[in-house]
Design an enzyme around this catalytic site. Structure first.
Site, PDB file in Angstrom:
ATOM      1  N   GLY A   1      -7.781  10.338   9.507  1.00  0.00           N
ATOM      2  CA  GLY A   1      -8.048  10.526  10.927  1.00  0.00           C
ATOM      3  C   GLY A   1      -9.098  11.562  11.268  1.00  0.00           C
TER       4      GLY A   1
ATOM      5  N   GLY B   1     -10.708   8.853   6.203  1.00  0.00           N
ATOM      6  CA  GLY B   1     -11.784   9.795   6.465  1.00  0.00           C
ATOM      7  C   GLY B   1     -13.089   9.205   6.931  1.00  0.00           C
TER       8      GLY B   1
ATOM      9  N   LYS C   1       0.884  -1.166   0.000  1.00  0.00           N
ATOM     10  CA  LYS C   1       0.000   0.000   0.000  1.00  0.00           C
ATOM     11  C   LYS C   1       0.919   1.213   0.000  1.00  0.00           C
ATOM     12  CE  LYS C   1      -3.429   2.685   2.309  1.00  0.00           C
ATOM     13  NZ  LYS C   1      -3.357   3.500   3.516  1.00  0.00           N
TER      14      LYS C   1
END
Length: 264
Positions: free
Chosen positions: A163, A192, A102
Protein backbone atom coordinates in the site's frame (compact mmCIF):
# COMPACT_ATOMS: atom_id res chain seq x y z
CA UNK A 1 18.42 -15.73 -30.79
CA UNK A 2 14.81 -16.65 -31.49
CA UNK A 3 12.68 -15.49 -28.53
CA UNK A 4 8.96 -16.02 -28.33
CA UNK A 5 7.63 -12.78 -26.89
CA UNK A 6 4.20 -14.39 -26.53
CA UNK A 7 5.40 -17.26 -24.31
CA UNK A 8 2.82 -17.80 -21.56
CA UNK A 9 3.34 -17.53 -17.82
CA UNK A 10 3.39 -21.05 -16.41
CA UNK A 11 2.61 -21.80 -12.75
CA UNK A 12 2.29 -25.40 -11.56
CA UNK A 13 1.73 -26.65 -15.13
CA UNK A 14 -1.07 -24.12 -15.74
CA UNK A 15 -0.49 -21.41 -18.33
CA UNK A 16 -1.67 -17.80 -18.46
CA UNK A 17 -1.31 -15.26 -21.25
CA UNK A 18 -1.25 -12.24 -18.95
CA UNK A 19 1.63 -11.44 -16.60
CA UNK A 20 -0.47 -9.00 -14.60
CA UNK A 21 -2.32 -10.26 -11.53
CA UNK A 22 -4.80 -8.02 -9.73
CA UNK A 23 -6.19 -7.87 -6.21
CA UNK A 24 -9.82 -7.12 -5.46
CA UNK A 25 -9.58 -4.95 -2.34
CA UNK A 26 -9.91 -1.19 -1.77
CA UNK A 27 -12.20 -0.34 -4.71
CA UNK A 28 -15.02 2.10 -3.98
CA UNK A 29 -17.60 -0.30 -5.41
CA UNK A 30 -17.77 -3.85 -6.75
CA UNK A 31 -18.78 -2.44 -10.15
CA UNK A 32 -15.69 -0.26 -10.27
CA UNK A 33 -13.62 -3.33 -9.47
CA UNK A 34 -15.31 -5.28 -12.26
CA UNK A 35 -14.64 -2.55 -14.82
CA UNK A 36 -10.98 -2.34 -13.84
CA UNK A 37 -10.58 -6.10 -14.10
CA UNK A 38 -12.23 -6.12 -17.51
CA UNK A 39 -9.76 -3.69 -19.09
CA UNK A 40 -6.65 -5.00 -17.35
CA UNK A 41 -6.26 -8.18 -19.35
CA UNK A 42 -5.48 -9.99 -16.09
CA UNK A 43 -6.43 -13.64 -15.73
CA UNK A 44 -5.46 -14.28 -12.10
CA UNK A 45 -7.54 -12.41 -9.52
CA UNK A 46 -6.67 -12.58 -5.82
CA UNK A 47 -9.50 -12.66 -3.29
CA UNK A 48 -9.11 -12.45 0.48
CA UNK A 49 -11.02 -15.39 1.95
CA UNK A 50 -12.17 -13.30 4.91
CA UNK A 51 -13.87 -10.85 2.52
CA UNK A 52 -15.85 -13.51 0.65
CA UNK A 53 -19.39 -14.42 1.61
CA UNK A 54 -19.01 -18.13 1.00
CA UNK A 55 -22.69 -19.01 1.43
CA UNK A 56 -23.69 -16.47 -1.26
CA UNK A 57 -26.86 -15.41 0.59
CA UNK A 58 -26.10 -11.72 0.10
CA UNK A 59 -24.12 -9.52 -2.25
CA UNK A 60 -20.56 -10.74 -2.65
CA UNK A 61 -17.62 -9.62 -4.74
CA UNK A 62 -17.74 -13.07 -6.33
CA UNK A 63 -20.99 -11.99 -8.01
CA UNK A 64 -18.93 -9.48 -10.01
CA UNK A 65 -16.20 -11.88 -11.13
CA UNK A 66 -16.72 -14.05 -14.19
CA UNK A 67 -15.23 -17.33 -13.04
CA UNK A 68 -15.10 -18.62 -16.60
CA UNK A 69 -12.89 -15.68 -17.52
CA UNK A 70 -10.76 -15.26 -14.41
CA UNK A 71 -8.84 -17.70 -12.24
CA UNK A 72 -9.62 -16.91 -8.60
CA UNK A 73 -6.63 -17.13 -6.30
CA UNK A 74 -7.73 -17.15 -2.63
CA UNK A 75 -5.34 -15.41 -0.28
CA UNK A 76 -4.83 -15.62 3.45
CA UNK A 77 -4.70 -11.86 4.05
CA UNK A 78 -5.19 -10.99 7.69
CA UNK A 79 -3.56 -14.16 9.02
CA UNK A 80 -0.85 -13.57 11.60
CA UNK A 81 0.36 -17.12 12.20
CA UNK A 82 1.04 -20.24 10.17
CA UNK A 83 -1.85 -22.00 11.90
CA UNK A 84 -4.32 -19.27 10.92
CA UNK A 85 -3.11 -19.29 7.32
CA UNK A 86 -3.37 -23.07 7.00
CA UNK A 87 -6.89 -23.09 8.41
CA UNK A 88 -7.94 -20.28 6.05
CA UNK A 89 -6.55 -22.11 3.01
CA UNK A 90 -8.38 -25.26 4.02
CA UNK A 91 -11.60 -23.28 4.36
CA UNK A 92 -11.21 -21.81 0.86
CA UNK A 93 -10.62 -25.25 -0.63
CA UNK A 94 -13.55 -26.78 1.24
CA UNK A 95 -15.78 -23.97 -0.04
CA UNK A 96 -14.81 -24.83 -3.62
CA UNK A 97 -12.71 -21.76 -4.36
CA UNK A 98 -9.42 -23.47 -5.23
CA UNK A 99 -6.59 -25.66 -4.01
CA UNK A 100 -4.32 -22.78 -5.00
CA UNK A 101 -3.52 -20.23 -2.33
CA UNK A 102 -1.65 -16.96 -2.16
CA UNK A 103 -0.04 -17.40 1.21
CA UNK A 104 0.22 -14.30 3.41
CA UNK A 105 1.36 -14.42 7.03
CA UNK A 106 1.79 -10.91 8.39
CA UNK A 107 2.29 -10.11 12.11
CA UNK A 108 0.36 -7.32 13.80
CA UNK A 109 3.32 -4.95 14.08
CA UNK A 110 2.02 -2.31 11.68
CA UNK A 111 4.64 -2.88 8.99
CA UNK A 112 2.59 -5.26 6.81
CA UNK A 113 5.84 -7.11 6.11
CA UNK A 114 5.64 -10.92 5.87
CA UNK A 115 6.86 -13.17 8.67
CA UNK A 116 9.35 -15.45 6.87
CA UNK A 117 9.46 -18.10 9.61
CA UNK A 118 5.69 -18.51 9.84
CA UNK A 119 5.36 -18.28 6.06
CA UNK A 120 7.82 -21.13 5.49
CA UNK A 121 6.12 -23.24 8.15
CA UNK A 122 2.67 -22.70 6.62
CA UNK A 123 3.99 -23.32 3.10
CA UNK A 124 5.49 -26.66 4.11
CA UNK A 125 2.20 -27.86 5.62
CA UNK A 126 0.09 -26.68 2.68
CA UNK A 127 2.36 -28.19 0.03
CA UNK A 128 2.23 -31.51 1.88
CA UNK A 129 -1.59 -31.27 1.81
CA UNK A 130 -1.64 -30.82 -1.96
CA UNK A 131 -2.03 -27.05 -2.22
CA UNK A 132 -0.40 -25.00 -4.95
CA UNK A 133 1.28 -22.36 -2.80
CA UNK A 134 2.18 -18.85 -4.00
CA UNK A 135 3.84 -17.16 -1.00
CA UNK A 136 4.13 -13.43 -0.35
CA UNK A 137 7.61 -13.01 1.07
CA UNK A 138 10.51 -10.68 1.76
CA UNK A 139 13.15 -9.67 -0.76
CA UNK A 140 15.65 -12.02 0.94
CA UNK A 141 17.10 -14.55 -1.50
CA UNK A 142 17.75 -17.05 1.30
CA UNK A 143 14.07 -17.06 2.22
CA UNK A 144 13.25 -17.52 -1.45
CA UNK A 145 15.57 -20.52 -1.56
CA UNK A 146 13.86 -22.10 1.44
CA UNK A 147 10.41 -21.58 -0.07
CA UNK A 148 11.62 -23.36 -3.18
CA UNK A 149 12.91 -26.23 -1.09
CA UNK A 150 9.53 -26.80 0.57
CA UNK A 151 7.81 -26.92 -2.83
CA UNK A 152 6.20 -23.52 -3.45
CA UNK A 153 5.04 -22.85 -7.02
CA UNK A 154 6.15 -19.22 -7.12
CA UNK A 155 8.11 -16.77 -5.01
CA UNK A 156 6.44 -13.39 -4.49
CA UNK A 157 8.79 -10.81 -2.93
CA UNK A 158 7.62 -7.31 -2.14
CA UNK A 159 8.86 -4.28 -4.02
CA UNK A 160 8.12 -2.16 -0.96
CA UNK A 161 5.59 -2.45 1.90
CA UNK A 162 1.95 -3.09 1.01
CA UNK A 163 0.00 0.00 0.00
CA UNK A 164 2.94 2.41 0.11
CA UNK A 165 3.27 2.92 -3.65
CA UNK A 166 7.02 3.45 -3.19
CA UNK A 167 7.96 1.19 -6.06
CA UNK A 168 11.00 -1.08 -6.00
CA UNK A 169 13.15 0.08 -3.10
CA UNK A 170 16.02 -2.40 -3.63
CA UNK A 171 16.82 -3.46 -7.17
CA UNK A 172 19.86 -5.42 -6.05
CA UNK A 173 17.96 -7.53 -3.52
CA UNK A 174 15.20 -8.30 -6.01
CA UNK A 175 17.77 -9.28 -8.63
CA UNK A 176 19.31 -11.72 -6.15
CA UNK A 177 15.90 -13.29 -5.56
CA UNK A 178 15.32 -13.53 -9.31
CA UNK A 179 18.77 -15.06 -9.83
CA UNK A 180 18.14 -17.57 -7.03
CA UNK A 181 14.82 -18.68 -8.50
CA UNK A 182 15.44 -18.25 -12.25
CA UNK A 183 14.21 -21.11 -14.36
CA UNK A 184 12.69 -23.02 -11.44
CA UNK A 185 9.47 -21.19 -10.53
CA UNK A 186 8.12 -17.75 -11.53
CA UNK A 187 9.02 -14.66 -9.52
CA UNK A 188 6.07 -12.32 -8.99
CA UNK A 189 6.70 -8.85 -7.58
CA UNK A 190 3.93 -8.34 -5.05
CA UNK A 191 3.26 -5.11 -3.12
CA UNK A 192 4.56 -1.57 -3.34
CA UNK A 193 4.04 -0.85 -7.03
CA UNK A 194 2.62 2.65 -7.35
CA UNK A 195 2.87 3.63 -11.01
CA UNK A 196 3.08 1.95 -14.41
CA UNK A 197 6.79 2.76 -14.51
CA UNK A 198 7.27 0.60 -11.40
CA UNK A 199 5.51 -2.32 -13.06
CA UNK A 200 7.61 -1.95 -16.20
CA UNK A 201 10.82 -1.82 -14.15
CA UNK A 202 9.85 -4.97 -12.25
CA UNK A 203 9.52 -6.82 -15.54
CA UNK A 204 12.74 -5.31 -16.92
CA UNK A 205 14.58 -6.69 -13.88
CA UNK A 206 13.50 -10.18 -14.93
CA UNK A 207 10.38 -10.80 -12.84
CA UNK A 208 7.88 -13.13 -14.48
CA UNK A 209 4.79 -11.19 -13.36
CA UNK A 210 3.51 -8.53 -10.99
CA UNK A 211 0.57 -8.44 -8.63
CA UNK A 212 -1.08 -5.04 -8.13
CA UNK A 213 -3.98 -3.89 -5.99
CA UNK A 214 -3.70 -0.52 -4.26
CA UNK A 215 -2.08 1.33 -7.18
CA UNK A 216 -5.09 0.51 -9.33
CA UNK A 217 -7.93 0.54 -6.80
CA UNK A 218 -6.97 3.87 -5.20
CA UNK A 219 -5.98 5.70 -8.39
CA UNK A 220 -8.08 8.70 -9.36
CA UNK A 221 -9.37 6.59 -12.26
CA UNK A 222 -8.93 2.88 -11.45
CA UNK A 223 -10.13 1.75 -14.87
CA UNK A 224 -7.60 3.87 -16.75
CA UNK A 225 -4.86 2.83 -14.33
CA UNK A 226 -5.68 -0.84 -14.85
CA UNK A 227 -5.21 -0.40 -18.58
CA UNK A 228 -1.98 1.54 -18.00
CA UNK A 229 -0.61 -1.26 -15.82
CA UNK A 230 -1.44 -3.82 -18.49
CA UNK A 231 0.54 -1.87 -21.08
CA UNK A 232 3.44 -1.30 -18.66
CA UNK A 233 3.77 -5.00 -17.88
CA UNK A 234 3.72 -5.86 -21.58
CA UNK A 235 6.33 -3.21 -22.38
CA UNK A 236 8.59 -4.17 -19.49
CA UNK A 237 8.49 -7.86 -20.40
CA UNK A 238 9.23 -7.17 -24.08
CA UNK A 239 12.08 -4.86 -23.03
CA UNK A 240 13.56 -7.55 -20.79
CA UNK A 241 13.46 -10.10 -23.58
CA UNK A 242 14.93 -7.63 -26.07
CA UNK A 243 17.88 -6.87 -23.79
CA UNK A 244 18.85 -3.32 -22.89
CA UNK A 245 22.17 -1.74 -23.93
CA UNK A 246 25.02 -1.63 -21.44
CA UNK A 247 25.42 1.58 -19.47
CA UNK A 248 28.49 3.65 -20.25
CA UNK A 249 30.25 6.62 -18.70
CA UNK A 250 31.21 7.92 -22.13
CA UNK A 251 28.83 9.40 -24.69
CA UNK A 252 28.59 7.62 -28.03
CA UNK A 253 27.15 9.20 -31.20
CA UNK A 254 24.22 7.41 -32.81
CA UNK A 255 24.90 8.82 -36.27
CA UNK A 256 27.91 8.08 -38.52
CA UNK A 257 30.91 10.31 -37.97
CA UNK A 258 32.15 10.01 -41.54
CA UNK A 259 31.02 11.88 -44.62
CA UNK A 260 30.25 15.07 -42.74
CA UNK A 261 30.20 18.46 -44.48
CA UNK A 262 33.68 19.90 -44.33
CA UNK A 263 35.44 16.58 -44.15
CA UNK A 264 37.92 15.70 -46.84
Amino acid sequence: MNINHDAPLTIANRTFRSRLMIGTGKYDTFMQMKEALDVSGAEIITVAVRRVNLNQTEESLLNYIDRDRYFILPNTAGCQTANEAVRTARLARAAGLSNWVKLEVIPSDGTLLPDPIETIEAAKILVEEGFVVLPYTTDDHLVAKRLLEVGCSTVMPYGSPIGTGRGLVSHDRLRRVIDQVAGRVPVVIDAGIGAPSDAALAMELGADAVLINTAIARANDPVKMARAMQLAVQAGWAGYLAGRIDKSDAASPSSPTTGLVGQK
